[in-house]
Structures are given as C-alpha cells and as structure tokens.
Design a protein around this motif. Structure first.
Motif, short mmCIF file in Angstrom:
data_model
loop_
_atom_site.label_atom_id
_atom_site.label_comp_id
_atom_site.label_asym_id
_atom_site.label_seq_id
_atom_site.Cartn_x
_atom_site.Cartn_y
_atom_site.Cartn_z
N UNK A 1 0.39 -1.60 -0.30
CA UNK A 1 0.23 0.04 0.16
C UNK A 1 0.82 1.40 -0.25
N UNK A 2 2.17 0.55 -0.02
CA UNK A 2 3.31 2.15 -0.22
C UNK A 2 3.08 2.70 -1.39
N UNK A 3 4.26 3.47 -1.78
CA UNK A 3 5.14 3.90 -3.30
C UNK A 3 7.03 3.97 -2.50
N UNK A 4 7.08 4.09 -3.92
CA UNK A 4 8.81 3.88 -3.09
C UNK A 4 9.85 4.97 -2.83
N UNK A 5 9.76 5.35 -1.83
CA UNK A 5 9.74 6.60 -0.71
C UNK A 5 11.61 6.66 -0.61
N UNK A 6 12.23 6.76 -1.74
CA UNK A 6 13.82 7.19 -1.47
C UNK A 6 14.01 6.99 -2.60
N UNK A 7 13.12 7.53 -3.51
CA UNK A 7 13.62 8.01 -5.00
C UNK A 7 13.73 7.14 -6.01
N UNK B 1 -3.01 4.37 -8.19
CA UNK B 1 -3.06 6.18 -8.65
C UNK B 1 -2.22 7.04 -8.17
N UNK B 2 -1.95 6.79 -6.35
CA UNK B 2 -1.03 7.00 -5.81
C UNK B 2 0.57 7.43 -6.31
N UNK B 3 0.97 6.37 -6.79
CA UNK B 3 2.46 5.54 -6.63
C UNK B 3 2.49 6.42 -8.86
N UNK B 4 1.27 6.37 -8.73
CA UNK B 4 1.68 7.29 -10.51
C UNK B 4 1.32 8.98 -10.63
N UNK B 5 1.00 9.50 -9.03
CA UNK B 5 0.93 10.86 -8.99
C UNK B 5 2.66 10.89 -8.80
N UNK B 6 3.05 9.73 -7.87
CA UNK B 6 4.42 10.16 -7.65
C UNK B 6 6.08 10.31 -8.99
N UNK B 7 4.77 9.32 -9.76
CA UNK B 7 6.41 9.04 -11.45
C UNK B 7 5.99 10.08 -11.93
N UNK C 1 8.12 15.97 -3.30
CA UNK C 1 6.38 14.71 -3.84
C UNK C 1 6.27 14.16 -3.83
N UNK C 2 7.64 13.30 -3.52
CA UNK C 2 7.32 11.83 -3.92
C UNK C 2 7.28 11.05 -2.03
N UNK C 3 8.15 12.17 -1.66
CA UNK C 3 7.81 11.36 -0.07
C UNK C 3 6.86 12.45 0.76
N UNK C 4 5.95 13.39 0.37
CA UNK C 4 4.69 13.58 0.65
C UNK C 4 3.77 12.56 0.80
N UNK C 5 3.84 12.37 -0.69
CA UNK C 5 3.17 10.53 -1.07
C UNK C 5 3.04 9.74 -0.62
N UNK C 6 4.32 9.48 0.16
CA UNK C 6 5.30 8.47 0.54
C UNK C 6 4.42 8.25 2.04
N UNK C 7 4.58 9.79 2.85
CA UNK C 7 3.94 9.93 4.38
C UNK C 7 2.28 10.19 3.83
N UNK C 8 2.18 10.17 3.37
CA UNK C 8 0.14 9.73 3.01
C UNK C 8 -0.67 8.24 2.64
N UNK C 9 0.26 7.77 2.44
CA UNK C 9 0.54 5.96 2.08
C UNK C 9 0.61 5.78 3.16
N UNK C 10 1.60 6.60 4.05
CA UNK C 10 1.64 5.44 5.34
C UNK C 10 0.15 5.34 6.21
N UNK C 11 0.03 6.49 6.26
CA UNK C 11 -0.77 6.82 7.09
C UNK C 11 -2.75 6.02 6.43
N UNK C 12 -2.70 5.11 5.13
CA UNK C 12 -3.67 4.98 4.18
C UNK C 12 -3.96 3.33 5.40
#
Length: 686
Positions: A128-134, A223-229, A242-253
């Motif tokens: 339920x996450x996305x790559x969060x380190x670049x 969709x969240x991963x797509x936004x990060x890409x 932006x990737x980190x913001x979306x990763x933090x959002x995903x962590x709380x999902x």
C-alpha cells in the motif's frame, strides 16, 4: 561484524554490505553506507567506489523489524542523496533479488552492473506504499516511461536481461559479487564503464504514458504511485519532496494498514501451540479419490517432489485421474513452472491404482472422497488396517466432524483434517483441522507438509465448516436475505466486486457449483431453527438442474467466457416475496457492503470466541488466502478494526430490528468495544 565494511584494491574501494539474511536496509546498513562514502570522499587513494553485498542477494528491501517503529536516522532517502552526491563515482553490483530500498540504493549510484539471475523491482505498492527513497524520481530518468510506470505501479520485478535492455543496468556479468565489483571498479577507472549521475538525466515519462496508465489504473494505491511518478517531470529536488509527501500519505492510509496486516498474517499463522513438537519425516504420500480435488492434491504433492500413490474405487476412474493430473502438470509447463523433462520426471512418481493395500508404506494419506460421513468412515476403517504405524491419516472434508471420522480408527492421535481449496495445486490455503485426540506431532507434521507444498497453513478446531466455511455459511445468508428483500443478485455481486472481491458471491456459487451449497442446505434442513429465515431462491435454481458454469446456467447464463443475468431468478424471487408477503425495497451499494461485512465480522468474532481459530489474524489469513478477500483490507477482522468495532456493533443492532435471530452482536465484539480494544490487540496478546 560490521554491517558495512571497506577494503582497498589500488584506487578502487570495495564497500561490502553484510547484513544477513537478506541484507535489509536497516539502521546499521544505512549508517555504515553514509560513513563509508564520507570517509572515502576524503581519501586521496580512492578514485572509484564499488558497492556490493555478501550472501545470496544484494539489499532485498527494508528491514521488517523497523515496521511500525519510530524512524531512525539517517533514513534511506538521505542515504540515497549522499550516494548520488558522492564526489567519487560509485558503481553498484547487484545480485539475487534487488528490491525496494535496495533498488533505490542502486539508482542513486552512478553505474549499475548486474550478475546473471538477478531480479529487480519496486514492490512497495504490495504494502500500500510507493517507493519513498527516490525510486519514482530516479527510475524514469534511466528507463523509458512505460517501463518505469509499470515497475512503479505494479510492483512486479523484471529480469536482469530486461533491465539491461531498458538501460537500468549498464552491464550484466557472470561471477561472484566481490570479483565483479572489483572488475567493475577497474572498468570505471579505465573508461570502459561511464558513470551517469541520475540527477543530471532527463525524465522520460511522457503525457501519453501517463494517460495510458490512468486509463487502466484502479485503486488508490496505484493512483498514488502514478502521481509520484508524474512528479518526475519536476526538478529532482522538487520531485523528491512530492514523492515523500505522497509516501507519508500512503503510510497513514487504510490500504497500507490492511496490506501490512496481510503481509504479517502469512508469518503469524505458523505460530501454533504444537510448534515445539517433533514433526515426522514425510517422503511419500497417498491420495484417495481422483476427482478434481484429489487430483489437485496429488498434483501439489508431485510438484513438491513427493512420490504419490492415488487410489480410485473403480478401474475406469484410474485413467481419468491420471489424465487430470497430467493436464495439471501440462498447465505448470505452460506457466513456465516446469519444462517438459521435469514434467515427465514428476509424472513418473505417480502410481494410480484401485488397490488400497498400495498405501501400506506411505507417510501421509489424504482422503478426498465424496462428502459423506458414511463413506469417509468406511475409508478410514480400511486405512486403519492398511497403513503403517505413524502414518498421518488426513481427511479433506469441508464440513464433517473430524472427531467422528477419527473415532473409527484405533489411532485417533494420527488423524487430522487437511482442508484444501480448489484447485488444490494452485490455491495457497490449507486449513489444518485438529481433533480432540490429534497428537501434537501430527499437527506439527501437517504444518511441515503444508510448507513442503508451499501452502499457508492455518490451525482450526473442529466445528461444522471449520473457520472459513462456517463463516461463509453465515454471511452468505445475508446476501440471500437482501435478494429476497429486493436487491437484485447482480447488484449484490457488482457492489462487492467494487469493494474489492474478484467475484461476487452469486458468481462464486455458480463457479463452485450450485449443487454443492444445495446438498449442504438439505443436510442441515432438519436442524434449522424455526426462528431462522430461509430463502428458497437458490433451491428453485437447483431444481431446474441449473448448477452454474458446469451446466451452462445458474444465477447467470454462460456462453463461453461471456455471462448474462438469468431472468428466471428474478421471477423466483418475486414469487417467493408474494408467497411470504414481502414488499421489495431498494438497497444502495454501500448498504449491501455494510450488511455483508457486518455478517462476516459477526461470525468471524464467534469463531475466535469459540476458540476454533487461535487468533483474529488466523481468520484473516483464511479469507486472504482461501476466499479471495480483498488484500488491501487485510481480512475481515482487520476491516472491522479499520472501520471501528463500535460502528460494526451499531450496524448489527440496527439490522436486528428487522431480524433479531440472525443479527446478534457476538459477546466478544461487545466486550472489545466496552474495553476499548481491537482485534489486533488480541493478536498481540497471542
């Protein structure tokens, strides 16, 4: 021993990660990498840094021991930025399974060399996450857009050859990591390998790529991963933010909570009271019954390398069983699991016969005959006379009393239920049903067998339907009640498919065969309480000989791969409403889901309360691995925790105003609400 060590070979500094078993990117590795790079940048002897890992794989991802813990500095994004900003080029040598944070480390280096057999991927979406380190920012600067988006949103790994062709790898070699690392470092020195700083490369994701993926993307995780890409179109520093913001959002999902719970469920269910018992040796297996289930079980054993003796009652059925198993193995060849030579060698381990005495020396026998207590008692009476002492005698029953079956033998300590799910060589769940006299060694051996067969074993006590089918029998009634009260069955299916199930309950019944449920309902009819509502619509369907897909018609009408609604079902429903004086009403999709899940949760809670399941997470595992429960919800009791147990209680109490017999709040559920606890609290208590 340090997690990161440095060795010097002339102008090449060899930096080795050594953090068994999978070189996870834990805090010791992160600190070690930062310290090594900073020290080597100041060392005039060094011109090139060659990074590699000991053991069977390069960094295979995050350290699961840090899941749910407060973050420890430096975090991986900072480590990756330090690697990328290194004043001296870093060539990274990858082997084994380089996943998640491991691939992000590699992306931050200035060159990447793979060792043949390597797999690379960004599987964060599976949690339920996305790559969060670049990962979502650097990968699109190295490979073309569609490849990057596929890896980021699907989580599926790619081969070393595909990575080389895509430009993710600069070279692909044979050899051991230390030797390849030294050779790669020297290639950078002599100009044969040109470093590339990812930050200096242009993003390769186009608007067309994004549009194509948006058209087929489903669910908040993808969709969240797509936004990060998509943010890789920004300057790298902005994209990383932006990737980190979306990763933090995903962590709380909720999706992350559910998927993380599902990830740990597979491991949690292996902790059983009998874990310390000594498991018996299992080399050979026997199966009684060569139908779909028996042949599937035999196939699973064969694929695990076990010689199998399959018994059929009639000579004419022996060839059918062998043909079915052969087709199963052909399917494995088509899926790339076996080659033709392996298929033939596997099939050579199969013996099909009508002679039950052939089971005299096998280590485990699994009975998979017709679901009749009389038939099963007869089979186990014979096995008691034939099988060697210490052999596991297992029944594949879906509902019947394992204690009664064991009672016909002189060795009930060796009798156990092994409830496979069809197709048995594909489905991962195995319910291990422990009888009152089943020995701990028999339980431990059954879990050992499950591991050998690559199944997820879940321990269950004895009751009608065990864990999964007991709960199914209860919540399936809620769909019949909604149908009778006015909800078209196709709306119920559609609502639950939108919730995340691959198929709705009526479509599933058609697939399994309507006659199976009909037989169960007839078996239970004499025990049905007068207070219980009984819906006859499915019985009317079966009376027409419409048993679902296998007969071409059930709730749906089937034409090849296509299906359409069977209009007769609505007529049966309306006739029953008129006979019972029920006025049809409409249901929203949300109400359908709420009722269905409230029914599922209530019976699941009773299964835990009755100690049929050891813990709530065992129930969740059963539904994740055997019943197609949406993985992002983590299982029915994790869903209940996410939704709120007080909300579930409130819904049940509301529905009880219509049907106080069916809708009753389980005592355990009410106790948890009053204590301010969750089902996960019970999991932690063990």
């Amino acid at each position: 021993m340090a997690a990161v060590e440095t060795k010097f070979e002339g102008q090449v500094a060899l930096v080795k990660i050594d953090n068994p078993p999978v070189n996870a990117a834990g805090i010791d590795v992160r600190i070690g990498l930062v310290n090594a790079v900073r020290e080597l940048e100041e060392d005039d002897r060094v011109k090139v840094i060659a990074l590699y890992a000991a053991g069977r794989t390069f960094v295979a991802g995050a350290d699961i021991r840090e899941f749910g813990q407060p973050p420890k500095q430096p975090m991986l994004p900072e480590v990756c930025e330090i690697l990328e900003a290194s004043a001296k080029p870093i060539v990274c040598v990858l082997h084994g399974t380089t996943l998640g944070g491991g691939l992000e480390i590699a992306l931050s280096c200035q060159a990447r060399v793979g060792i043949k057999g390597l797999k690379l991927g960004l599987p964060e979406v599976n949690l339920g996450l996305l790559p969060g380190a670049g990962g979502t920012q650097r990968l699109p600067r190295l490979v073309e857009g569609m490849t990057a988006l596929t890896m980021i949103t699907s989580g599926k790994p790619i081969s070393a050859e595909a990575a080389l062709e895509a430009g993710l790898l600069d070279d692909l070699q044979d050899g051991v990591p230390a030797e390849v690392a030294l050779a790669a470092g020297r290639q950078v020195l002599d100009g044969a390998l040109t470093p590339r700083v990812t930050a200096h490369l242009e993003n390769r994701i186009t608007t067309n790529d994004l549009d194509a993926f948006r058209a087929k993307t489903r669910g908040e995780v993808a969709e969240r991963a797509l936004k990060a890409a998509e943010a890789s179109n920004l300057p790298l520093s902005d994209g990383l933010k932006e990737e980190r913001r979306l990763f933090t959002e995903a962590m709380a999902s909720n999706a992350h909570k559910g998927l993380k719970h599902a990830f740990f469920a597979e491991r949690a269910v292996s902790h059983i009271p009998e874990s310390k018992a000594e498991a018996r040796d299992l080399q050979t297996g026997g199966v009684i019954g060569g139908g779909t289930m028996g042949s599937g079980i035999a196939t699973a054993m064969l694929l695990a390398g076990m010689p199998v003796t399959l018994i059929e009652m009639e000579e004419g059925r022996v060839a059918f069983a062998r043909d079915t198993i052969t087709k199963n193995l052909e399917g494995a060849v088509k899926r790339g699991k076996l080659n033709a030579e392996q298929r033939d060698a596997t099939l050579a381990k199969l013996t099909c016969t009508t002679d039950m005495s052939a089971l005299a020396d096998v280590d485990v026998v699994i009975e998979a005959v017709f679901e009749s207590m009389d038939v099963k008692r007869e089979v186990f009476g014979k096995l008691d006379q034939i099988c060697k002492q210490g052999a596991i005698l297992a029944t594949n029953t879906s509902y019947l009393d394992v204690n009664e079956i064991a009672g016909v033998t002189s060795r009930p300590q060796d009798v156990i239920g092994l409830h496979f799910f069809s197709p048995a060589h594909v489905m991962r769940l195995l319910e291990v049903v422990v009888g009152k006299d089943t020995a701990p060694e028999t339980v431990a051996t059954s879990f050992k067998l499950a591991k050998k067969l690559r199944k997820v074993a879940v321990r269950s006590g004895v009751c009608d339907g065990f864990i999964g089918n007991r709960i199914l029998a209860h919540y399936r009634k809620s769909t019949a009640y909604m149908q009778l009260d006015g909800a078209p069955f196709e709306q119920i299916d559609a609502a639950l498919e939108d919730f995340g199930f691959a198929m709705g309950p009526f479509a599933v019944s058609d697939l399994a065969g309507q006659d199976i449920g009909w037989a169960t309902r007839k078996r239970q009819a004499e025990f049905r309480p007068d207070e219980e509502r009984y819906v006859e619509i499915a019985d009317r369907v079966c009376e027409q000989g419409w048993f679902g897909r296998k007969s071409g018609k059930g709730f749906y009408i089937y034409d090849g791969k296509n299906r359409s609604v069977n209009p007769a079902v609505a007529e049966f429903a309306q006739a029953e409403r008129e006979a019972k004086g029920i006025a049809a009403r409409s249901f929203t999709d949300a109400e359908i889901v709420d009722r269905y899940m409230a029914a599922m949760v209530s019976e699941a809670a009773r299964v835990v309360e009755d100690k049929i399941a050891l813990r709530p997470i065992d129930v969740d595992a059963v539904f994740l691995f055997g019943y197609g429960f949406p993985r992002h919800w983590g299982g029915p009791l994790q869903y209940a925790d996410i939704t709120g147990l007080a909300v579930i209680v409130q819904r049940i109490e509301q529905y009880a105003q219509e049907d106080p017999y069916y809708w009753q709040v389980p005592a355990l559920l009410r106790e948890l609400v009053e204590a301010g606890k969750t089902f996960n609290d019970l999991n932690k208590e063990g």
